[in-house]
Write a protein that holds these residues in place. Structure first.
Motif, PDB file in Angstrom:
ATOM      1  N   ASN A 137     -62.690  32.254 -26.747  1.00 28.38           N
ATOM      2  CA  ASN A 137     -61.847  31.338 -25.920  1.00 28.38           C
ATOM      3  C   ASN A 137     -60.663  30.819 -26.927  1.00 28.38           C
ATOM      4  O   ASN A 137     -59.672  30.349 -25.958  1.00 28.38           O
ATOM      5  N   TYR A 138     -60.761  30.806 -28.116  1.00 32.38           N
ATOM      6  CA  TYR A 138     -59.487  30.488 -28.873  1.00 32.38           C
ATOM      7  C   TYR A 138     -58.496  31.143 -28.721  1.00 32.38           C
ATOM      8  O   TYR A 138     -57.258  31.150 -28.348  1.00 32.38           O
ATOM      9  N   ALA A 139     -58.856  32.672 -28.591  1.00 33.90           N
ATOM     10  CA  ALA A 139     -57.855  33.750 -28.652  1.00 33.90           C
ATOM     11  C   ALA A 139     -57.114  33.494 -27.276  1.00 33.90           C
ATOM     12  O   ALA A 139     -55.879  33.890 -27.074  1.00 33.90           O
ATOM     13  N   LEU A 167     -52.129  32.111 -24.148  1.00 32.12           N
ATOM     14  CA  LEU A 167     -51.524  31.693 -22.980  1.00 32.12           C
ATOM     15  C   LEU A 167     -50.451  30.592 -23.443  1.00 32.12           C
ATOM     16  O   LEU A 167     -49.386  30.531 -22.846  1.00 32.12           O
ATOM     17  N   THR A 168     -50.583  29.974 -24.391  1.00 33.77           N
ATOM     18  CA  THR A 168     -49.519  29.004 -25.025  1.00 33.77           C
ATOM     19  C   THR A 168     -48.415  29.719 -25.608  1.00 33.77           C
ATOM     20  O   THR A 168     -47.437  29.246 -25.523  1.00 33.77           O
ATOM     21  N   VAL A 169     -48.625  31.056 -26.223  1.00 39.84           N
ATOM     22  CA  VAL A 169     -47.654  31.767 -26.969  1.00 39.84           C
ATOM     23  C   VAL A 169     -46.788  32.076 -25.813  1.00 39.84           C
ATOM     24  O   VAL A 169     -45.580  32.206 -25.816  1.00 39.84           O
ATOM     25  N   LEU A 170     -47.318  32.570 -24.525  1.00 39.57           N
ATOM     26  CA  LEU A 170     -46.638  32.977 -23.408  1.00 39.57           C
ATOM     27  C   LEU A 170     -45.837  32.154 -22.640  1.00 39.57           C
ATOM     28  O   LEU A 170     -45.100  32.433 -21.904  1.00 39.57           O
ATOM     29  N   ASP A 198     -42.718  26.635 -21.971  1.00 40.66           N
ATOM     30  CA  ASP A 198     -42.683  25.420 -22.471  1.00 40.66           C
ATOM     31  C   ASP A 198     -43.708  24.652 -22.198  1.00 40.66           C
ATOM     32  O   ASP A 198     -44.797  25.153 -21.699  1.00 40.66           O
ATOM     33  N   ALA A 199     -43.874  23.364 -22.804  1.00 38.33           N
ATOM     34  CA  ALA A 199     -45.006  22.686 -22.790  1.00 38.33           C
ATOM     35  C   ALA A 199     -45.472  22.176 -21.421  1.00 38.33           C
ATOM     36  O   ALA A 199     -46.548  21.686 -21.006  1.00 38.33           O
ATOM     37  N   ALA A 200     -44.489  22.233 -20.410  1.00 39.52           N
ATOM     38  CA  ALA A 200     -44.688  21.967 -19.042  1.00 39.52           C
ATOM     39  C   ALA A 200     -45.201  23.065 -18.210  1.00 39.52           C
ATOM     40  O   ALA A 200     -45.741  22.700 -17.038  1.00 39.52           O
ATOM     41  N   ALA A 201     -45.255  24.282 -18.635  1.00 42.69           N
ATOM     42  CA  ALA A 201     -45.714  25.282 -17.971  1.00 42.69           C
ATOM     43  C   ALA A 201     -47.068  25.237 -17.630  1.00 42.69           C
ATOM     44  O   ALA A 201     -48.128  24.927 -18.507  1.00 42.69           O
ATOM     45  N   PRO A 202     -47.825  25.828 -16.497  1.00 44.40           N
ATOM     46  CA  PRO A 202     -49.056  26.125 -16.344  1.00 44.40           C
ATOM     47  C   PRO A 202     -49.888  26.719 -17.148  1.00 44.40           C
ATOM     48  O   PRO A 202     -51.245  26.184 -17.701  1.00 44.40           O
ATOM     49  N   GLN A 203     -49.294  27.720 -17.878  1.00 45.54           N
ATOM     50  CA  GLN A 203     -50.048  28.651 -18.925  1.00 45.54           C
ATOM     51  C   GLN A 203     -50.316  27.440 -20.196  1.00 45.54           C
ATOM     52  O   GLN A 203     -51.444  27.888 -20.742  1.00 45.54           O
ATOM     53  N   PHE A 204     -49.315  26.655 -20.448  1.00 46.57           N
ATOM     54  CA  PHE A 204     -49.484  25.976 -21.568  1.00 46.57           C
ATOM     55  C   PHE A 204     -50.733  25.037 -21.442  1.00 46.57           C
ATOM     56  O   PHE A 204     -51.579  24.854 -22.470  1.00 46.57           O
ATOM     57  N   LEU A 237     -53.062  25.332 -19.452  1.00 44.45           N
ATOM     58  CA  LEU A 237     -54.368  26.213 -19.327  1.00 44.45           C
ATOM     59  C   LEU A 237     -54.900  26.513 -20.858  1.00 44.45           C
ATOM     60  O   LEU A 237     -55.959  26.634 -21.147  1.00 44.45           O
ATOM     61  N   GLY A 238     -53.777  26.959 -21.691  1.00 51.54           N
ATOM     62  CA  GLY A 238     -54.171  27.275 -22.992  1.00 51.54           C
ATOM     63  C   GLY A 238     -54.993  26.071 -23.761  1.00 51.54           C
ATOM     64  O   GLY A 238     -55.823  26.092 -24.520  1.00 51.54           O
ATOM     65  N   LEU A 239     -54.151  24.720 -23.576  1.00 59.36           N
ATOM     66  CA  LEU A 239     -54.952  23.744 -24.200  1.00 59.36           C
ATOM     67  C   LEU A 239     -56.146  23.442 -23.728  1.00 59.36           C
ATOM     68  O   LEU A 239     -57.194  23.044 -24.434  1.00 59.36           O
TER      69      LEU A 239
END
Length: 747
Positions: free
Chosen positions: A538-540, A545-548, A551-557, A559-561
């Protein structure tokens, strides 16, 4: 073996190698994973501007793992990084090349084992095949030339046998078997053994119930049961086995495959030497020493698993040669070799390991103790067997951190049955030595391959790459059972079909795994989906997701959090998920929740800190020093103070707290006390001395700094600390306006 048959076998081996390369090729496009980052990506010593001996030495010993540091593997990474940069594609290609080379060595080893075992079976069979006056139709006897016909008796020679005559009238013939006449499970006409009764009316040729009184085509061995063919089948299955994928595509595990290379080569040299000794040819003793001692010495410089080479050699000796010469006497050079290369090192190793293991200090940094690990490993070995013989995409994974610990002999309920089953498997292996030596060898080989990693050493319980060499034994036992056991033609063909189908299944599953490994995001998503209880999986995924995310407003960010939140709530989670939430939130000016700090402190207070936990704390300190993260200093100080309190004898934890005290709190007195404590706990660690001297120079403590620099000079083996010493000497000269003399390096 005929030329046509030899060409077919070698063509099949080449085909297996090509198939393996094609199956693994999609996985080369993937990235680094897990331990690749601290040992390769974030290892500054790996990138050297020059290839001087000192630079190569620093790179080779830049990893603190095991008693040797695994310098050969690290040196190979350093040379690649110098030539191509830190390119995972190149490093994985090298790993694939090593795997293919190991496949060739596995074939050569298994072919030699199968040939020797087949010849031994023929010799053993010849000892108890009785002769008879009433011969079956499948046996023809002809008078031997020069037989004593005038004496009223006829000496007989079997087809394919050459008589050796003694001297004088009345001497009985003995028979010499042609090696090329022995084929696995093939009916051969045998000469009467000395001492057997003629005219006894016995009509059977052997003790086997499968022999009939009439010639039967089913008794002849099919071509795929020959040693070379069985070796190709077993090698192909091993090359394509899904469980071996992490030893190829997980970059840092080149250590495993490189150690296997020296182990396999050493065993082949050992068998060559033993065959020379058996034939009475010179040079055999030197070869067995070269194979065992040389292979072990080189292998352990790649990874400590090569220390089992003498154990594998002992198994081969017990099954194939019995420590005896061709005349039946004990081979003293063989006994001396195993005493020197196995017994003595094993006793020394136990004397070194057992005090820490039995006292519990060796397990001080693990969330389990010795008994829990041993109980767990009993279940893990059965899991490995299942993953080798009947693999599935759901069970195989890079992450097995959620594998449940056995906390007692019935917790979980499978713990005791697993341990009893292993005892039974061990007994089965020894019990089959006389009747089915190849199957016995395969089972004992698998168990012997786990003597280090699945026993008393305080390692994490489960990793797939630990089966890289042990799985050879399972492949040997399985394909010896499928292809060499005599059966009627329909069943024989069915077993051949099963063997081919199993290899195709292995290839398909490994191809699917390799294809997933070729895309880092897809790999992370697949691992988290298949192993939702794994904090690392889960951490990986959260990290990816956060690396890709742009910015912090992106959905991937977001989802990563969320993935980090999920991982932090898992009962086996370490500091990494909560640290990631703090790190990313502070870096992107988002609120840092107090419960994240509390979660970290709860883990620190209740379980030992693992290596990744230390890295997590260091990243928070460094981010704050670099002014990239904004959070409450008191929360960080409280967390580090608790870590130092709970781990007073771990110099790396004390160094973390000293780093905070010196660079954030500017409490230099406390920082120096912590660094001095770290040096006292680890007086041979150059890194801790470097930290202390750097602080002493900054504080103007010239005398103490000179003492520390002199100590570093004593630790400067082969010039690996030359760059560190030059930097400290320059800092000293700048601080105190006079240079120091060069610190000598020790050799």
């Amino acid at each position: 073996m005929s030329t046509r048959g030899s060409l077919a076998v070698h063509a099949a081996l080449v085909g297996a190698l090509l198939m393996t390369a094609l199956v693994y090729w999609p996985g080369l496009a993937g990235g680094f994973a897990l331990d690749d980052f601290p040992n390769l990506v974030d290892n500054p010593a790996l990138i050297q501007d020059t290839l001087t001996p000192a630079a190569l030495w620093r790179a080779a010993f830049s990893m603190e793992a095991g008693p040797t540091g695994r310098p050969l593997a690290m040196l190979s990474f350093a040379l690649e990084a110098r030539a191509f940069g830190l390119d995972p594609w190149v490093m994985k290609l090298t790993n694939l090349g090593l795997h293919l080379l190991n496949g060739v060595l596995v074939f050569l080893l298994l072919r030699r084992i199968l040939r020797l075992a087949t010849a031994d079976e023929g010799l053993e069979t010849a000892r108890w095949i009785p002769a008879c006056a009433g011969m079956t139709q499948s046996t023809s006897w002809t008078p031997a030339p020069g037989s004593m016909a005038g004496a009223g008796r006829t000496e007989m020679t079997a087809e394919g046998e050459t008589p050796e005559f003694g001297s004088g009238r009345g001497s009985l013939p003995s028979f010499r078997r042609r090696p090329e006449s022995i084929l696995p499970f093939e009916t051969r006409n045998r000469a009467p053994a000395l001492g057997s009764a003629f005219g006894a009316g016995y009509t059977g040729l052997t003790k086997s119930k499968s022999h009939s009184k009439r010639p039967d085509e089913s008794l002849h061995a099919p071509p795929w049961s020959r040693p070379e063919a069985v070796a190709v089948f077993a090698t192909t299955a091993w090359l394509l086995a899904p469980i071996n994928l992490t030893a190829v595509l997980y970059v840092i595990q080149r250590m495993e495959s490189l150690a296997a290379l020296f182990t396999l080569a050493g065993l082949i040299v050992y068998l060559s030497g033993r065959e020379r000794m058996r034939r009475g040819q010179p040079g055999g003793t030197g070869l067995i020493w070269l194979g065992v001692a040389g292979g072990t010495a080189l292998g352990v410089l790649a990874k400590e698993s090569a220390a089992l080479l003498p154990v594998y050699a002992l198994l081969l000796e017990a099954v194939l040669f019995h420590a005896r010469a061709r005349d039946g006497r004990i081979e003293r050079p063989v006994v001396v070799l195993f005493v020197a290369a196995l017994v003595v090192p094993a006793l020394l190793g136990l004397a070194w390991l057992l005090p820490g293991v039995l006292s519990g200090s060796a397990y001080a940094n693990r969330p389990f103790d010795l008994s829990q690990r041993l109980w767990t490993e009993g279940r893990a070995l059965w899991s490995y067997l299942g993953w080798i013989l009947a693999p599935s995409l759901k069970s195989l994974s890079l992450y097995h951190d959620a594998y449940p610990l056995s906390t007692g002999w019935l917790r979980p309920l499978t713990t005791l049955p697993a341990a009893l089953g292993l005892a039974g498997l061990l007994g089965l292996g020894f019990g089959l030595l006389g009747r089915r030596p190849l199957i016995a060898l395969g089972l004992l080989w698998f168990l012997a391959g786990h003597l280090l990693v699945s026993s008393i050493l305080p390692l994490e319980p489960v990793y797939e790459h630990r089966n890289y060499l042990p799985s050879i034994g399972i492949a040997l036992a399985l394909f010896a059972l499928l292809l060499r056991e005599p059966l009627q033609p329909p069943l024989r063909t069915a077993r051949l079909g099963f063997a081919v189908s199993l290899i195709l299944l292995y290839g398909l599953l490994t191809l699917l795994r390799a294809d997933t490994w070729g895309d880092p995001l897809r790999l992370a998503a697949a691992e988290a989906a298949r192993h939702p209880d794994s904090p690392r999986a889960n951490y990986a995924l959260g990290q990816m997701l956060t690396v890709l995310a742009p910015d912090a407003a992106a959905p991937q960010f977001r989802l990563g959090l969320q993935r980090f939140e999920d991982a932090a709530r898992l009962p086996l989670a370490g500091l990494l998920p909560a640290q990631a939430l703090i790190f990313l939130s502070a870096k992107h000016a988002l609120p840092v929740k107090p419960q994240w700090w509390e979660r970290m402190r709860q883990i620190i207070a209740t379980r030992p800190l693992a290596a990744q936990d230390i890295s997590a704390l260091y990243a928070l300190i460094d981010c704050h020093i670099q002014r990239l993260c904004r959070f409450d200093d008191r929360e960080l100080e409280h967390t580090l103070a608790l870590a130092a309190k709970e781990n007073p004898n771990r110099p790396v934890v004390l160094t973390l707290y000293a780093n905070y005290a010196a660079n954030i709190a500017h409490d230099y007195e406390r920082a120096q006390a912590l660094m001095q404590r770290a040096v006292a706990l680890a007086p041979t660690s150059a890194q801790f001395w470097e930290n202390l001297v750097t602080l002493q120079i900054a504080l103007g403590q010239g005398t103490a700094a000179r003492t520390g620099i002199a100590r570093l000079g004593e630790l400067n083996r082969f010039g690996r600390l030359d760059a560190v010493l030059r930097r400290l000497q320059a800092a000293y000269a700048a601080r105190f306006d006079h240079p120091l003399g060069p610190a000598s390096s020790s050799s």
